[in-house]
Design an enzyme around this catalytic site. Sequence first.
Site, PDB file in Angstrom:
ATOM      1  N   GLU A  64      31.017  67.361  87.657  1.00  0.00           N
ATOM      2  CA  GLU A  64      31.883  66.550  88.674  1.00  0.00           C
ATOM      3  C   GLU A  64      32.117  67.353  89.822  1.00  0.00           C
ATOM      4  O   GLU A  64      32.616  68.480  89.820  1.00  0.00           O
ATOM      5  CB  GLU A  64      33.264  66.155  87.798  1.00  0.00           C
ATOM      6  CG  GLU A  64      34.140  65.420  88.522  1.00  0.00           C
ATOM      7  CD  GLU A  64      35.611  64.769  87.884  1.00  0.00           C
ATOM      8  OE1 GLU A  64      35.725  64.834  86.756  1.00  0.00           O
ATOM      9  OE2 GLU A  64      36.580  64.554  88.719  1.00  0.00           O
ATOM     10  N   LYS A  76      43.883  64.113  82.307  1.00  0.00           N
ATOM     11  CA  LYS A  76      42.486  64.335  82.490  1.00  0.00           C
ATOM     12  C   LYS A  76      42.133  65.331  83.383  1.00  0.00           C
ATOM     13  O   LYS A  76      41.285  66.277  83.359  1.00  0.00           O
ATOM     14  CB  LYS A  76      41.968  62.817  83.010  1.00  0.00           C
ATOM     15  CG  LYS A  76      40.562  62.570  83.276  1.00  0.00           C
ATOM     16  CD  LYS A  76      39.793  63.266  84.533  1.00  0.00           C
ATOM     17  CE  LYS A  76      38.369  63.057  84.321  1.00  0.00           C
ATOM     18  NZ  LYS A  76      37.507  63.707  85.739  1.00  0.00           N
ATOM     19  N   ASP A 119      34.334  73.180  70.321  1.00  0.00           N
ATOM     20  CA  ASP A 119      34.255  71.890  70.036  1.00  0.00           C
ATOM     21  C   ASP A 119      35.455  71.220  71.010  1.00  0.00           C
ATOM     22  O   ASP A 119      36.503  71.114  70.641  1.00  0.00           O
ATOM     23  CB  ASP A 119      34.741  71.667  68.653  1.00  0.00           C
ATOM     24  CG  ASP A 119      34.419  70.306  68.150  1.00  0.00           C
ATOM     25  OD1 ASP A 119      34.751  69.228  69.045  1.00  0.00           O
ATOM     26  OD2 ASP A 119      34.363  69.879  67.178  1.00  0.00           O
ATOM     27  N   HIS A 157      37.861  65.573  98.178  1.00  0.00           N
ATOM     28  CA  HIS A 157      36.632  65.010  97.564  1.00  0.00           C
ATOM     29  C   HIS A 157      35.620  64.354  98.604  1.00  0.00           C
ATOM     30  O   HIS A 157      34.467  64.323  98.100  1.00  0.00           O
ATOM     31  CB  HIS A 157      37.054  63.627  96.463  1.00  0.00           C
ATOM     32  CG  HIS A 157      37.466  64.078  95.337  1.00  0.00           C
ATOM     33  ND1 HIS A 157      37.420  63.422  94.390  1.00  0.00           N
ATOM     34  CD2 HIS A 157      38.443  65.076  95.157  1.00  0.00           C
ATOM     35  CE1 HIS A 157      38.043  63.989  93.287  1.00  0.00           C
ATOM     36  NE2 HIS A 157      38.555  64.984  93.561  1.00  0.00           N
TER      37      HIS A 157
END
Length: 424
Positions: free
Chosen positions: A81, A263, A279, A378
């Site tokens: 990302e 997130k 994991d 971004h």
Amino acid sequence: MKNSWNGFAKKSIEERLELVKAQALTSLEAKKSLEQNENLSLAVADQLSENVVGTFSVPYSVVPEVLVNGQEYTVPYVTEEPSVVAAASFANKIIKRAGGFTAQVHQRQMIGQVALYNVPDEEQARQNILDKKASLLEMANRAYPSIVKRGGGARDLHVEQISGETDFLVVYLHVDTQEAMGANMLNTMLEALKPSLEDFSQGQSLMGILSNYATDSLVTATCRLGFRYLSRQKDEARELAEKMVLASQFAQADPYRAATHNKGIFNGIDALLIATGNDWRAIEAGAHAYASRDGSYRGLSRWTIDLETEELVGEMTLPMPVATKGGSIGLNPRVVLSHDLLGHPSAKELAQIIVSIGLAQNFAALKALVSTGIQHGHMKLQAKSLALLAGATEAEVPKLVESLIAEKTFNLEKAQTLLKHLRS
Ligand code: NDP
């Protein structure tokens, strides 16, 4: 002395490799592995999973200068990302200047459960099981003796009656898994207990399985930043701090925001979990359950202001039962490299780095959101992805990125049109 990590992002890949080799890697093997971009071989991949037809690559980056409990780490990040690594690097630089993170492991045990049903007298069964606690713990340890030799093993057991459409009597086993996550250890122990638990309860066992809600593996990271670290302008700095506190309160109150808030935290945590062979599904599941522990889904981090010291204070606690041994950790050369980069931390130390990284990622996201807005940072990275997607060559990418930013339109069609124009 000039900080050697300054301008790291602007260096060429070759220069970055040299710097990482010189500054952060300890073993010759790791240096060679980084140099050769050594990856998982097809033969090993075929042993790790089923129906294998290849391997899959994702960018491998580093976030330098992560200061946790006075120790500086070069942290490996596996993420595709755009802007995640840039945000983490920016945040860690500021937080390091302000004194870094303080992190603490409260406890480190895994919990497994055996669910019993059709139990004729749940209270009597509970008592019978608790009366046999010592022998049940011994039995669990006999089922996995190697962890006892390593200093770990089954430590405690408790029983709860869980009511629902069907009533269950649930036996919870608490195990010290040392450096492993312990899924297979727990599952082996729980399987071994099932026949005796059926016997003591006169019920039937439905399953024996590790729980990913690892509330016995809580880790807290905190950081404190004087307002001056947020902006040179005093008023602006205070306003930023206040808005970040509001953003944190918003994530406590609204699950729609909380999901995105968390997130962002996992942008960093997952990147490091994947890099260290852990994991990430297990850790995500546990963290989201923890975020809902009072019945509402909430943001995992909290930001407050210490009025006395004029500091912005960040704090985050979450279950972090990570491993440095077991699973695929020793088998994937990239994962071996990551542990070398971090200086071979213990599982407890790694857990503290991971929670700190999550808080740093959250700091960067909140700071951007309440000031310039997330798109500002971004834009350049998004434009770069679009340029690559449109088929720009290495030489064409910077020019196309510039044109996209000037046009303020970020879609593939625009990138293709501008590229055509650039080539004509
Ligand atoms: P392993 O089954 O690989 O067990 C740990 C291994 O590490 C053992 O072989 C152990 O050796 C070895 N080891 C070496 N040094 C140490 C040490 N100091 N402390 C502890 N162990 C050490 O891994 P886990 O039991 O941790 O299970 C993790 C795997 O299970 C992951 O791949 C995960 O994806 C998967 N999994 C996860 C589930 C879940 O999250 N719900 C469910 C099922 C599987 P020895 O045996 O000699 O002690």
